[in-house]
Structures are given as structure tokens and as C-alpha cells.
Design an enzyme around this catalytic site. Structure first.
Site, mmCIF file in Angstrom:
data_model
loop_
_atom_site.group_PDB
_atom_site.id
_atom_site.type_symbol
_atom_site.label_atom_id
_atom_site.label_comp_id
_atom_site.label_asym_id
_atom_site.label_seq_id
_atom_site.Cartn_x
_atom_site.Cartn_y
_atom_site.Cartn_z
ATOM 1 C CB CYS A 2 -0.863 0.030 1.264
ATOM 2 S SG CYS A 2 -1.815 -1.458 1.492
ATOM 3 N NE ARG A 27 4.461 1.902 -1.200
ATOM 4 C CZ ARG A 27 5.460 1.648 -0.352
ATOM 5 N NH1 ARG A 27 6.670 2.043 -0.662
ATOM 6 N NH2 ARG A 27 5.269 1.006 0.778
ATOM 7 C CD1 TRP A 80 -0.653 -5.182 -4.160
ATOM 8 C CD2 TRP A 80 -0.311 -6.262 -2.239
ATOM 9 N NE1 TRP A 80 -0.100 -6.397 -4.463
ATOM 10 C CE2 TRP A 80 0.118 -7.082 -3.299
ATOM 11 C CE3 TRP A 80 -0.186 -6.727 -0.943
ATOM 12 C CZ2 TRP A 80 0.674 -8.339 -3.108
ATOM 13 C CZ3 TRP A 80 0.365 -7.983 -0.739
ATOM 14 C CH2 TRP A 80 0.772 -8.778 -1.813
ATOM 15 C CG ASN A 106 1.880 -0.298 3.886
ATOM 16 O OD1 ASN A 106 1.472 -1.438 3.662
ATOM 17 N ND2 ASN A 106 3.082 0.110 3.538
ATOM 18 N N GLY A 107 -0.072 -2.290 6.130
ATOM 19 C CA GLY A 107 0.344 -3.330 7.077
ATOM 20 C C GLY A 107 -0.819 -4.267 7.360
ATOM 21 C CD GLU A 486 16.743 -11.884 -10.451
ATOM 22 O OE1 GLU A 486 16.316 -12.506 -9.450
ATOM 23 O OE2 GLU A 486 16.295 -10.768 -10.777
ATOM 24 C CE LYS A 490 13.535 -8.995 -12.268
ATOM 25 N NZ LYS A 490 13.874 -9.588 -11.042
ATOM 26 C CD GLU A 493 9.586 -9.909 -10.360
ATOM 27 O OE1 GLU A 493 9.153 -9.117 -9.513
ATOM 28 O OE2 GLU A 493 10.755 -9.869 -10.806
ATOM 29 C CG HIS A 509 17.158 -36.947 -10.570
ATOM 30 N ND1 HIS A 509 17.583 -38.248 -10.350
ATOM 31 C CD2 HIS A 509 18.285 -36.236 -10.833
ATOM 32 C CE1 HIS A 509 18.900 -38.304 -10.420
ATOM 33 N NE2 HIS A 509 19.353 -37.097 -10.721
ATOM 34 C CE LYS A 608 11.594 -1.858 -6.626
ATOM 35 N NZ LYS A 608 12.310 -2.779 -7.529
HETATM 36 C C1 AGP Z 1 12.235 -8.925 -7.711
HETATM 37 O O1 AGP Z 1 12.137 -8.505 -9.062
HETATM 38 C C2 AGP Z 1 10.925 -8.795 -6.971
HETATM 39 N N1 AGP Z 1 10.396 -7.495 -7.087
HETATM 40 C C3 AGP Z 1 10.983 -9.324 -5.565
HETATM 41 O O2 AGP Z 1 11.341 -10.671 -5.633
HETATM 42 C C4 AGP Z 1 11.988 -8.622 -4.627
HETATM 43 O O3 AGP Z 1 13.308 -8.930 -4.998
HETATM 44 C C5 AGP Z 1 11.735 -9.137 -3.198
HETATM 45 O O4 AGP Z 1 10.413 -8.809 -2.836
HETATM 46 C C6 AGP Z 1 12.708 -8.552 -2.178
HETATM 47 O O5 AGP Z 1 12.545 -7.160 -2.127
HETATM 48 P P1 AGP Z 1 13.658 -6.292 -1.357
HETATM 49 O O6 AGP Z 1 14.941 -6.496 -2.108
HETATM 50 O O7 AGP Z 1 13.151 -4.890 -1.410
HETATM 51 O O8 AGP Z 1 13.751 -6.830 0.040
#
Ligand code: AGP
Length: 613
Positions: A2, A27, A80, A106-107, A486, A490, A493, A509, A608
Site C-alpha cells: 500500500c 508499489r 494492495w 499500510n500493514g 533470477e 524476472k 514477474e 530426476h 515493489k
Molecule cells: C524482484 O524482481 C521482486 N520485485 C521481488 O522478488 C523482490 O526482490 C523481493 O520482494 C525482495 O525485495 P527487497 O529487495 O526490497 O527486500
């Protein structure tokens, strides 16, 4: 997560709130709302609330871009959803009866059910399914004319994580804020004062920012800001000057933040390494560790989430090779609940771009509670993780707005290389010549990254060819497996294509049964001692119909004839290869997302910074 914005001053609040929320869209959210204190026709003060589901645009249209909601003190929110589906009723702000108290949050309030039952028995009427709505009702119940006193009682009653923006209908021009675990800052300017979840929301108005610490309460009016501790005592706080240039939080001519940030990687790496190099050696004063303490480290335990976790996977290789220190790597969401065994003299390193990830912050606190030193590798200055760690290694990547991390990931890798060289030198596992070679290769990385960007057209064509895929595999061995992790994330996502990262030697396996005709299999082959093994695994996939793409350094032509497409990358030290191999994989994900017509900077369901569990 949020986004929160609040303003009180001499300007109309609603346009400022909407502008701030727009700068927090990255965000991630599913609905939005604002609340503004206004005078009605009789001159009485009341709180106007406007909320809309979906994109912020709907709220802007509903309010004439804020012009239709008059008043100079208000709060805004992008939600969110955690408790209660995305809807107007569940959107914030939430109010108590007659809107005496209105709140954005937020939380997560973990004990909201018991509080709601208690308040309903007292006659409070709830209109949403959210956990947040208990907050204005509880404050209303506690409020006897002193907002700070009511907020202190609130803090003692609710359990969970929160950043609250609060207004009281009988306190015109007054805006209150308090946080625990979720981020919230205060900004001060000539024409008024602000609260926000993050700097980009208010950078246009001020660079003068106060970082609210845990359980501190802020009271803002048009002309001043005061802070109180949990005992209600006023406290003095020092302001922080934000150094970012305003353009840093803009797209700067790029179509998307993600593409801009992919192109900023060489600069992010350069800005991260250069301040730590002096006279041809690595200097680590910010660690605050003596050479004796560095030598006393018996193990390293790295903890993070998502891409930051993948950095830890890469860091393990370079640390163990260079400093000969055993490194364990943990997902923060696992670490905090599995009663981890941390041996004496274990250095815990947490990695986080935002410095606000709830699971990583909790892991940091768990490690500190057990008496271990915690080093944080963080990108956001003054973030919660940065403030609570024993020492901080800042990655100077600049603000990262796209949800999918790129430049921060690369800067974190560079930080890991620097730490490994420093530890290796201090512990004597790296001699001067070896250290100089590693530093020299490190300084070449920005140029390698830029060279890859010059060849992005080839990746774009490949992405267009595979954009219709339903499933993909990313495979590799050793460090290449970490790179595959990674690359797969990417792609998932931002393209929403299901993919799996798999240890190449493990496919046979079981999971190789999934390979179908034409299924893309991306093989990461950057480790010379594993070329042959990975080649064999790719042949296994090809013989089952897979469409084979390889990512490998110039000079390794052993995959010609096996792979249908090969992306060659500049060759550097094996331990640094993630820094070059990841770039085409970021571009691949970006272009597939575009080919599929998706919102690449703000992918569905994602935020984010995941500031809740
Ligand atoms: C990565 O592209 C994502 N946005 C997500 O996995 C991110 O790396 C993860 O939430 C950790 O975020 P941070 O590095 O702000 O702790």
C-alpha cells in the site's frame, strides 16, 4: 505494498494527495482513496471521502483531479488487498461513525477480529471486510480530546504491522502518523507538511525528510511538525536531506522504468564499487568491523527474499571461493520460523533493495535477538532494515521504481564481490595479486553491461518469438543455477508465463517429463568447468522437443548445433558471470512483457516492497 500520502498546509490537499499517490503506483495496488477535511455550507468542519476500485485514474476522474474536494488537510491511499477483496467498500481511507476519525493504513492488524467483535458489541457499525477498519473505530472509542493519547492507547491494543495516517474531524489542519514495521516518512516544506510511504511521493515538494522510528507518533500542522514517543513525551528528531535528483524518480525519456533501470545498471555498479576502492584495494570502513572481528567470523548466513535471495545464492559462490568462509543462504520467510541454528561467530548478512521487506526485517531482528552481528546490504537510505542493522552497506543504485528489480540486483552482486575480496584479503585467503585481478575485473563490469545493451535487438527478436509460450525452463549448474533462478523470476514477474528454474543435473530426476515439442529451455552456461555437463543436459531437452536457448560467454562455441539460439555475453571471472548473464535475461523478460501487452512496471498482484508477511 500500500501507498500512503498525507498533507496539511496552505494549498488544496486533494491534488497533492492524488499526485503523491500517482508517484507511489509502482508499489502495486488495486484501489485508491482520499479523505480531506472540508468546511460544509454551514461552516462546520467535516471529512469528505472519495474512493475508487482499480487504477488511480478512476479516482482522479471521480474528483475532477482533486478540484472537487476542497480542503487543505487530508490523507490518501493506494491499497494492495490483504484482508477483504479489492472493492470500494474495502478501499481506504476508513472512518469511524460520522467520520470522527479517518485512517489510511499500510500493514496488517493481526488481532483485528477480536477488536472488531469487542467494538461491535459497543455499537460500532462496520462497513468493510478489512482488518484496517477497526483502527478508526478503536481510536474513536479512545478519543477524549487528545489525539496523541488516543494513538498511544491504540498502539498498546493492536498487534501487527502498521503505518497509519490519521485525521480527526474536530482537529482541523492536524494530521497524525505512527508506524511499526511498515515504512512512513515525514516531509516539511514552505507551504505545508507531508507524510508518505516513500520519498518519490513528496520529492517534488521537499527534500527535507524525517524518518519516523518504530512507535514514534508525528503530529503535523501547516506550520510545524512535532514527534512524540510511546510515553507521550515530545522528542527531538533530525531531518535527513534527500540527495536524489528529481529526475531519478522519473522515466527520463525511457518508455518504462524497467528499461530505464536496466540501462542504469552500469552506473549503479560503478557507483557502488568506486567509493569502496582506494589505492587498488577494497576499503570497508562502513562495516564497522576491525580486521580481528573479520578474521573471527566463522560462518556467514545470508537471508533475503526474491531477487535479493538470488543474489545471496551467487554471493555464496564468490564468498566461499574467495574468502573460504562457509556460507548458508536462507529465504527470510523460512528463516524466521524454523528456529535456525546459528553457530557462534556467525555473521548474518541480510539483503534488501527496499529495506522494508517484512520477512527480511523480521529475520534481521531474529538474528540480533540471538546476539549475532547483522550486516545489511540495502539500497534505500534510512530504511527500516538499514536503521536496525549493526552495519549497512548501501548500494548506490538510486531509486528503483519498477517492481521487477534490475539495477539494484546488479548493485547487490557488486557489493557481494567487494565484501568477498575484502574478507579474502583480511583473512589471507587472497593475495595481493589475486585481489588486484578481482578488482580490475570488477571495474570492467559496467562496460560489459553496456556492451550487452548495444545488442538488445537480438534479445527483443527472441522475446517476440517466444511471447506465446505457456511454459519455460531456465536451467544451469552451480552459479548458473542461481542465475537461472533470477532469470526465471524476472520472466514470470512481468510476462506471467509460467517458468521453472532447475538445477540442470536434476531435470532427469522427474521434471524432464514436462518437456514438450517447442517448449523453450533457456540454458545458462557461464561456468567453464561445467560447459560440457550443461551441454549434455541441453541435448537431453532438445531430444525431447525443447526449443533450446543458451546464454554463454564469447569463446565457448560448444553449444553451436545444440542450441537453436545462443546469446553470447562478455567473459569475466567465473564468480562474476551472473552480472553479465543476467542482463539479456532482464531484457528478455522486459520484451516478452511488452509483446504480451502487459504493464511491465506494475505487474498484476505484485508490489515493489512486500511490507507484510
Ligand atoms: C524482484 O524482481 C521482486 N520485485 C521481488 O522478488 C523482490 O526482490 C523481493 O520482494 C525482495 O525485495 P527487497 O529487495 O526490497 O527486500
Amino acid at each position: 505494498m500500500c501507498g500512503i500520502v498525507g498533507y496539511t498546509g496552505r494549498e488544496e490537499a486533494a491534488p497533492i494527495l492524488l499526485d503523491g499517490l500517482a508517484r507511489l503506483e509502482y508499489r502495486g495496488y488495486d484501489s485508491a482513496g482520499i479523505a480531506v477535511q472540508s468546511r460544509d455550507a454551514e461552516g462546520s468542519m467535516r471529512t469528505q471521502v472519495r474512493k475508487a476500485k482499480g487504477r488511480l485514474k478512476a479516482l482522479c476522474e471521480m474528483t475532477g483531479n482533486g478540484r472537487d474536494v476542497r480542503g487543505c488537510c487530508g490523507i490518501g491511499h493506494t491499497r494492495w488487498a490483504t484482508h477483504g477483496e479489492p472493492s470500494v467498500a474495502n478501499a481506504h481511507p476508513h472512518s469511524s461513525g460520522d467520520r470522527r476519525v479517518t485512517v489510511v493504513h499500510n500493514g496488517i492488524i493481526e488481532n483485528y477480529r477480536e477488536i472488531r467483535e469487542h467494538l461491535e458489541k459497543k455499537g460500532h457499525v462496520f462497513t468493510s471486510d478489512t482488518d484496517t477498519e477497526v483502527v478508526p473505530h478503536l481510536l474513536d472509542d479512545y478519543y477524549r480530546g487528545d489525539p496523541v493519547e488516543a494513538i498511544i492507547r491504540l498502539i498498546s491494543r493492536v498487534r501487527g504491522s502498521y503505518a497509519f495516517g490519521i485525521i480527526f474531524s474536530d482537529r482541523p489542519g492536524e494530521l497524525y502518523a505512527v508506524r511499526k514495521d511498515s515504512p512512513l516518512i515525514v516531509g516539511t516544506a514552505e507551504d505545508g507538511n507531508f507524510i508518505a510511504s516513500d520519498v518519490p511521493a513528496i520529492l517534488k515538494y521537499t527534500r527535507n525528510v524525517y524518518l519516523i522510528d518504530e512507535l514514534e507518533i508525528a503530529k503535523l500542522t501547516a506550520d510545524e511538525v512535532r514527534f512524540y514517543n510511546i510515553d507521550g513525551e515530545e522528542i527531538e528528531k533530525k531531518a535527513t536531506l534527500i540527495e536524489w535528483d528529481a529526475k531519478a524518480a522519473e522515466k527520463d525519456g525511457y518508455e518504462h522504468f524497467m528499461l530505464k533501470e536496466i540501462h542504469e545498471q552500469s552506473q549503479a555498479i560503478r557507483r557502488t564499487i568506486e567509493p569502496r576502492l582506494a589505492d587498488g584495494r577494497v576499503v570497508m570502513d562502513e562495516l564497522g568491523m576491525s580486521e580481528e572481528e573479520v578474521r573471527a567470523v566463522s560462518r556467514i548466513h545470508m537471508v533475503a527474499c526474491g531477487s535479493a535471495y538470488h543474489v545471496c545464492m551467487c554471493a555464496k559462490t564468490v564468498f566461499e571461493e574467495t574468502a573460504r568462509i562457509p556460507v548458508d543462504v536462507d529465504l527470510a520467510s523460512e528463516f524466521r520460523y524454523r528456529n535456525p541454528i546459528l553457530l557462534p561467530n556467525t555473521l548474518v548478512i541480510v539483503v534488501s533493495q527496499s529495506g522494508e521487506t517484512a520477512d527480511t526485517l523480521a529475520a534481521l531482528r531474529e538474528a540480533k535477538a540471538r546476539g549475532h552481528r547483522v550486516l545489511a546490504i540495502v539500497n534505500v537510505v534510512g530504511s527500516s532494515i538499514a536503521r536496525e542493522a549493526d552495519s549497512v552497506f548501501y548500494t548506490w543504485a538510486g531509486p528503483e521504481i519498477a517492481v521487477a528489480t534490475t539495477k539494484a540486483y546488479s548493485a547487490q552482486l557488486a557489493a557481494a564481490y567487494l565484501l568477498a575480496i575484502f574478507f579474502g584479503k583480511v583473512r589471507g585467503t587472497l593475495n595481493d595479486a589475486e585481489a588486484r585481478k578481482m578488482i580490475k575485473e570488477l571495474q570492467k563490469l559496467p562496460a560489459h553491461v553496456d556492451r550487452l545493451l548495444e545488442e538488445k535487438k537480438k534479445v527483443q527478436l527472441l522475446a517476440a518469438k517466444l511471447a506465446a509460450a505457456n511454459d519455460m525452463f531456465f536451467i544451469g549448474r552451480g552459479l548458473d543455477y542461481a542465475i537461472a533462478m533470477e532469470a526465471s523470476l524476472k520472466c514470470k514477474e512481468v510476462s506471467y508465463i509460467h517458468s521453472e528454474a532447475y538445477a540442470a543435473g536434476e531435470l532427469k530426476h522427474g521434471s524432464i517429463s514436462l518437456i514438450e515439442e517447442g517448449m523453450p529451455v533457456i540454458g545458462i552456461a557461464t561456468q567453464e568447468d561445467l560447459y560440457e555437463k550443461t551441454r549434455s543436459n541441453l541435448v537431453e531437452c532438445k531430444s525431447r522437443g525443447g526449443f533450446i536457448i543458451a546464454v554463454t560467454p564469447y569463446g565457448n562455441y560448444s553449444l553451436e548445433g545444440v542450441a537453436d539460439e545462443i546469446i553470447y555475453v562478455p567473459k569475466t571471472l567465473p564468480a562474476y558471470m551472473a552480472s553479465v548473464a543476467v542482463v539479456p535475461m532482464q531484457l528478455f523478460a522486459y520484451y516478452i512483457s511488452l509483446a504480451r501487452g502487459l504493464d511491465v512496471d506494475k505487474p498484476r498482484n505484485l508490489a515493489k516492497s512486500v511490507t507484510v508477511e
